[in-house]
Scaffold this motif. Structure first.
Motif, PDB file in Angstrom:
ATOM      1  N   THR A 217       0.834  -1.201   0.000  1.00  0.00           N
ATOM      2  CA  THR A 217       0.000   0.000   0.000  1.00  0.00           C
ATOM      3  C   THR A 217       0.872   1.256   0.000  1.00  0.00           C
ATOM      4  OG1 THR A 217      -0.061   0.111   2.403  1.00  0.00           O
ATOM      5  CG2 THR A 217      -1.815  -1.136   1.326  1.00  0.00           C
ATOM      6  N   ASN A 218       0.267   2.358  -0.392  1.00  0.00           N
ATOM      7  CA  ASN A 218       1.019   3.616  -0.372  1.00  0.00           C
ATOM      8  C   ASN A 218       1.310   4.052   1.058  1.00  0.00           C
ATOM      9  OD1 ASN A 218       2.102   5.608  -2.256  1.00  0.00           O
ATOM     10  ND2 ASN A 218       0.965   7.003  -0.942  1.00  0.00           N
ATOM     11  N   ARG A 221       4.360   2.501   2.091  1.00  0.00           N
ATOM     12  CA  ARG A 221       5.485   3.102   1.357  1.00  0.00           C
ATOM     13  C   ARG A 221       5.947   4.404   2.013  1.00  0.00           C
ATOM     14  NH1 ARG A 221       8.057   3.537  -3.377  1.00  0.00           N
ATOM     15  NH2 ARG A 221       8.363   5.649  -4.135  1.00  0.00           N
ATOM     16  N   PHE A 255      15.395  16.479  -0.985  1.00  0.00           N
ATOM     17  CA  PHE A 255      14.161  16.656  -1.754  1.00  0.00           C
ATOM     18  C   PHE A 255      13.209  15.461  -1.620  1.00  0.00           C
ATOM     19  CE2 PHE A 255      11.947  16.091  -5.855  1.00  0.00           C
ATOM     20  CZ  PHE A 255      11.186  17.237  -5.844  1.00  0.00           C
ATOM     21  N   SER A 258      12.064  14.906   2.251  1.00  0.00           N
ATOM     22  CA  SER A 258      11.158  15.906   2.818  1.00  0.00           C
ATOM     23  C   SER A 258       9.773  15.783   2.181  1.00  0.00           C
ATOM     24  CB  SER A 258      11.719  17.316   2.638  1.00  0.00           C
ATOM     25  OG  SER A 258      11.908  17.587   1.280  1.00  0.00           O
ATOM     26  N   THR A 259       9.736  15.442   0.884  1.00  0.00           N
ATOM     27  CA  THR A 259       8.434  15.291   0.220  1.00  0.00           C
ATOM     28  C   THR A 259       7.684  14.090   0.789  1.00  0.00           C
ATOM     29  OG1 THR A 259       9.489  16.094  -1.776  1.00  0.00           O
ATOM     30  CG2 THR A 259       7.300  15.137  -2.021  1.00  0.00           C
ATOM     31  N   LEU A 262       6.253  14.775   4.144  1.00  0.00           N
ATOM     32  CA  LEU A 262       5.070  15.629   4.063  1.00  0.00           C
ATOM     33  C   LEU A 262       3.856  14.826   3.604  1.00  0.00           C
ATOM     34  CD1 LEU A 262       6.675  18.844   2.597  1.00  0.00           C
ATOM     35  CD2 LEU A 262       5.566  18.625   4.804  1.00  0.00           C
ATOM     36  N   PHE A 263       4.081  13.936   2.654  1.00  0.00           N
ATOM     37  CA  PHE A 263       2.979  13.081   2.209  1.00  0.00           C
ATOM     38  C   PHE A 263       2.498  12.201   3.352  1.00  0.00           C
ATOM     39  CE2 PHE A 263       3.640  14.189  -2.163  1.00  0.00           C
ATOM     40  CZ  PHE A 263       2.410  13.946  -2.737  1.00  0.00           C
ATOM     41  N   GLU A 266       0.443  14.386   5.651  1.00  0.00           N
ATOM     42  CA  GLU A 266      -0.771  15.049   5.166  1.00  0.00           C
ATOM     43  C   GLU A 266      -1.688  14.125   4.378  1.00  0.00           C
ATOM     44  OE1 GLU A 266       0.727  18.032   2.623  1.00  0.00           O
ATOM     45  OE2 GLU A 266       2.157  18.656   4.132  1.00  0.00           O
ATOM     46  N   VAL A 271      -0.529   8.609  -3.742  1.00  0.00           N
ATOM     47  CA  VAL A 271       0.702   8.057  -4.322  1.00  0.00           C
ATOM     48  C   VAL A 271       1.695   9.183  -4.609  1.00  0.00           C
ATOM     49  CG1 VAL A 271       1.632   6.770  -6.282  1.00  0.00           C
ATOM     50  CG2 VAL A 271      -0.606   6.180  -5.348  1.00  0.00           C
ATOM     51  N   THR A 272       2.936   8.979  -4.216  1.00  0.00           N
ATOM     52  CA  THR A 272       3.990   9.931  -4.567  1.00  0.00           C
ATOM     53  C   THR A 272       5.079   9.202  -5.349  1.00  0.00           C
ATOM     54  OG1 THR A 272       5.723  11.369  -3.712  1.00  0.00           O
ATOM     55  CG2 THR A 272       5.035   9.587  -2.287  1.00  0.00           C
ATOM     56  N   ASN A 273       5.692   9.924  -6.273  1.00  0.00           N
ATOM     57  CA  ASN A 273       6.746   9.281  -7.068  1.00  0.00           C
ATOM     58  C   ASN A 273       8.136   9.561  -6.504  1.00  0.00           C
ATOM     59  OD1 ASN A 273       7.016  11.945  -7.700  1.00  0.00           O
ATOM     60  ND2 ASN A 273       7.099  11.667  -9.918  1.00  0.00           N
ATOM     61  N   LYS A 274       8.212  10.083  -5.291  1.00  0.00           N
ATOM     62  CA  LYS A 274       9.520  10.360  -4.695  1.00  0.00           C
ATOM     63  C   LYS A 274      10.062   9.083  -4.044  1.00  0.00           C
ATOM     64  CE  LYS A 274       8.890  14.601  -5.915  1.00  0.00           C
ATOM     65  NZ  LYS A 274       7.639  14.377  -6.622  1.00  0.00           N
ATOM     66  N   ASP A 279      13.594   2.067  -2.491  1.00  0.00           N
ATOM     67  CA  ASP A 279      13.686   2.247  -3.940  1.00  0.00           C
ATOM     68  C   ASP A 279      15.146   2.237  -4.387  1.00  0.00           C
ATOM     69  OD1 ASP A 279      10.952   2.442  -4.604  1.00  0.00           O
ATOM     70  OD2 ASP A 279      10.896   4.456  -3.767  1.00  0.00           O
ATOM     71  N   CYS A 307      13.613   5.676 -11.876  1.00  0.00           N
ATOM     72  CA  CYS A 307      12.600   6.745 -11.771  1.00  0.00           C
ATOM     73  C   CYS A 307      12.897   7.901 -12.713  1.00  0.00           C
ATOM     74  CB  CYS A 307      12.547   7.280 -10.343  1.00  0.00           C
ATOM     75  SG  CYS A 307      12.015   6.062  -9.148  1.00  0.00           S
TER      76      CYS A 307
END
Lengths: 374, 349
Positions: A217-218, A221, A255, A258-259, A262-263, A266, A271-274, A279, A307
């Protein structure tokens, strides 16, 4: 005549009392289960179940050995060492007498699924958490190969599940053989299985124990860096292996990290691609960074291109690593950082000084004009 | 912008409508960039997270940040052309760059403020503060614009420059943004609440340095300038659009790691005696066969026999016999038997 009637009345009353007493007595006896046979004693059960080669043949054509070794039972956690006393057969097999009640199970697996709920009687918390796990979910969907209590803990020979610690991953590996083989080749797996290292994670350290959640699941992740950070942000633990605990903090400040954080805070289900730790480092086959040619540094560009498919040949050099930049390792980066460390406060102090000096002039003027006024 | 040509008293000069719009755009873009950029720099702080939530999440914040960046770049292009227009068509020199006179004025003012120099009769003149603010913003637009565009297309950047450029420009972008925001904030604070610089004096500077031109000369210059300016602006916009849309830095969805989840019968490449030793202990083998498989007190035979083959061992485990229970594949997968066999074939510990 009167006397005869009185005798009849007394007899009737007596019979009535007797009947009433009998009815009350029978009801009370039924309430107390007096008519139920007592639970079968261990000796009663073992009369048959110690005979070798006792098999139960099921409708599926499968056979289940029902021979019990009392010695195995006795040395299990439910046996003599149980602080609350050894369990009797009837504790887990209530209402089992000979002839046994007919089972609706057609296969061994169905029988195991039918029976495992008995664990709940004593282990309700663990049972409930297991119901909420990905295994419980699959069982409810009818995928009976998903693990239930006895698959991990055994039935009659239940042992402490984490003694020795390698047992944990070996238990998971019985069903998750392909993943176990990957883990076995990883830096964590090799340390656990070859060196009995007490610090490296076993399966449950990342996946949990009874309430194991779906790792695809995200949510899993975006929370995974925190999972890695539990160990890799621990200065004392990492210090034992010469690994910097900065690896986790450095991820959080760059980068991708931190992204993801935050995901996670919040919108954990979006889904985030960071990139998260696995990975780049792999999931179960995590290797030592400074290892041989399969180490992450040698294959960094390939990893980046998973990626960033159009990444230029030198793109991977944009990753300065998890360790703080030094004058020797990354001089330009280091010097520019230091420059702003000095320049920004300096300019702000100068502007602030200008403001302060102006306020000082105003106060001085006000003070002198008051004195002039006097 | 036409300069006053009469020597008669003029009303206090004001910004032209175009300049006011510019000021509004610059203010909006700078505020927008600060509000969407600084929370990214301080993403770990609670105030930053609040702002990010208010901005619709981090991805939304990044889109907004890029929007304000484009707005500022467009304004910068316009500003350069407007400066060129005033310079070329009217002969007005740009007066917002702080000159030596402004720096002297700054030093003198500090001296007066601190009482080191005797204050003059005229009230203090802080219009150098406006110029300082202009300089900080100009420097910010250049540094943040260049580094921002490099970060916008990191793959293109690393095609031309070393890969390490990216973290360097990222760091500079972040640090310089903080520098610009803090410096502009402090200067604005002074300009609005304390100093009230007289813009008229700056206009006067501009008028004083203007080269007088006839209307015909001005019209001729305008005719030459405007097509060139339009061509330059068009080229800049096209170049910008091409650059900003030229790269897809990352794929939208990270590929899923593939794994066979339920695989009870995976055979290892080779047996591992270390795993075998643990299995021997945990699968209760030692209970009957002894801790080192040398035979146990319950009558389990030794398994360290040269005549014991893997096939015989396997059959015995799977089928069971007498007191030896049969072990199912679920309890003891074939792969684990390989590990056990590897351990059994090691010399006794």
């Amino acid at each position: 005549m009167m006397r005869g009637a009185l005798v009849c009345l007394l007899v009737l009353l007596g019979v009535g009392f007797l009947l009433l007493g009998a009815i009350v007595g029978i009801t009370a006896a039924q309430d107390e289960g007096v008519d139920e046979p007592p639970p079968a004693s261990d000796a009663y059960c073992l009369l048959c179940h110690t005979k070798p080669d006792q098999m139960w043949h099921l409708a599926s054509g499968e056979s289940l050995s029902v021979t019990i070794d009392p010695a195995v039972l006795a040395r299990s956690v439910h046996g003599e060492s149980n602080p609350e006393g050894a369990l009797a057969c009837a504790d887990c097999h209530p209402n089992f007498r000979y002839p046994h009640p007919a089972s609706l199970s057609r296969s061994v697996r169905e029988f195991q699924i039918e029976r495992y709920a008995i664990c709940r009687n004593c282990h309700e918390e663990q049972y409930t958490r297991a119901q909420d796990s990905v295994h419980g979910e699959f069982i409810r969907r009818g995928q009976l190969e998903a693990a239930v209590c006895i698959d991990c803990h055994g039935a009659h020979d239940v042992q402490p599940p984490d003694e020795p610690r390698q047992r944990i991953s070996l238990t998971c590996g019985r069903c998750h053989g392909a993943i176990f083989e990957e883990y076995r080749g990883s830096v964590h797996g090799a340390a656990l299985l070859d060196e009995a290292n007490p610090d490296v994670p076993t399966c449950i350290d990342c996946h949990g124990v009874h309430d194991i959640q779906n790792p695809a699941t995200n949510l899993f992740r975006v929370r995974s860096p925190e999972l890695c950070g539990q160990c890799h942000g621990d200065t004392e633990l990492m210090g034992r292996y010469g690994i910097s605990a900065d690896v986790f903090n450095s991820y959080l400040t760059e980068f991708h990290g931190s992204t993801v954080v935050l995901f996670e805070q919040e919108a954990p289900n979006v889904v985030t691609n960071k990139a998260v730790c696995y990975d780049c480092h792999g999931v179960h086959n995590i290797q030592a960074v400074d290892g041989d040619s399969s180490g992450i540094r040698e294959t960094l560009l390939t990893t980046c291109r998973q990626c960033h498919p159009d990444a230029s040949a030198d793109f991977s050099a944009a990753w300065l690593g998890h360790y703080p930049a030094t004058l020797d390792s990354h001089p330009t980066f280091f010097l520019l950082n230091r420059l702003y460390d000095v320049l920004t406060p300096l300019v702000l102090v100068l502007i602030g000084g200008l403001i302060g000096s102006d306020l000082f002039r105003r106060m001085r003027r006000r003070f002198s004009s008051r004195q002039d006024g006097r | 912008m036409a300069a006053p040509t009469s020597t008669e008293p003029q009303p206090a000069p004001r910004l032209s409508p175009a300049q006011r719009i510019e000021r509004l755009v610059v203010t909006t873009a700078l505020l927008g960039l600060a509000l969407t950029g600084l929370p990214q720099r301080f993403a770990g702080e609670s105030w930053a997270r609040t702002l990010i939530v208010l901005g619709g999440g981090i991805e939304s914040m990044r889109i907004l940040h890029r929007f304000f960046a484009i707005l500022l770049i467009a304004e910068a292009i316009y500003h350069v052309l407007a400066l060129g227009y005033r310079q070329f068509v009217y002969g007005q020199r740009p007066v917002m760059f702080p000159g030596i006179r402004d720096w002297r004025s700054l030093v003198m003012q500090i001296g007066e403020n601190l009482g080191l120099k005797r204050a003059g009769d005229t009230p203090p003149n802080y219009h150098f503060a406006l110029k300082l603010e202009y300089l900080v913003i100009l420097l910010g637009v250049i540094v943040l614009g260049v580094t921002g565009l490099m970060l916008w297309n990191p793959i293109d950047t690393t095609t031309l420059l070393p890969g390490e450029t990216i973290p360097v420009v990222h760091s500079v972008h972040s640090d310089h943004a903080l520098f610009t925001a803090a410096a502009v904030f402090l200067l604005r604070l002074g300009i609005v609440f304390l100093w009230r610089p007289r813009r008229a004096e700056i206009f006067a500077e501009s008028a004083g340095e203007q080269v007088p031109l006839s209307p015909a000369q001005t019209a001729a210059r305008r005719r030459r300038f405007l097509p060139a300016a339009l061509a330059l602006a068009g080229a800049a916009v096209v170049a910008l659009v091409l650059f900003l849309t030229s790269e897809q830095t990352a794929i939208d969805t990270v590929p899923r790691q593939r794994a066979v989840i339920f695989a009870p019968q995976v055979m290892p490449e080779s047996g591992d005696p270390n795993i075998g030793a643990v299995l021997w202990e945990t699968m209760r083998c030692a209970f009957c066969h002894g801790p080192q498989a040398e035979g146990g007190p319950r009558g389990g035979p030794s398994l360290r026999r040269p005549d014991l083959t893997f096939e015989a061992f396997y059959r015995q485990v799977r089928v069971g016999r007498g007191d030896m229970p049969a072990f199912t594949h679920e309890e003891l997968p074939d792969g684990y038997l390989t590990h056990l066999w590897a351990w059994l074939n090691q010399p006794e510990a």
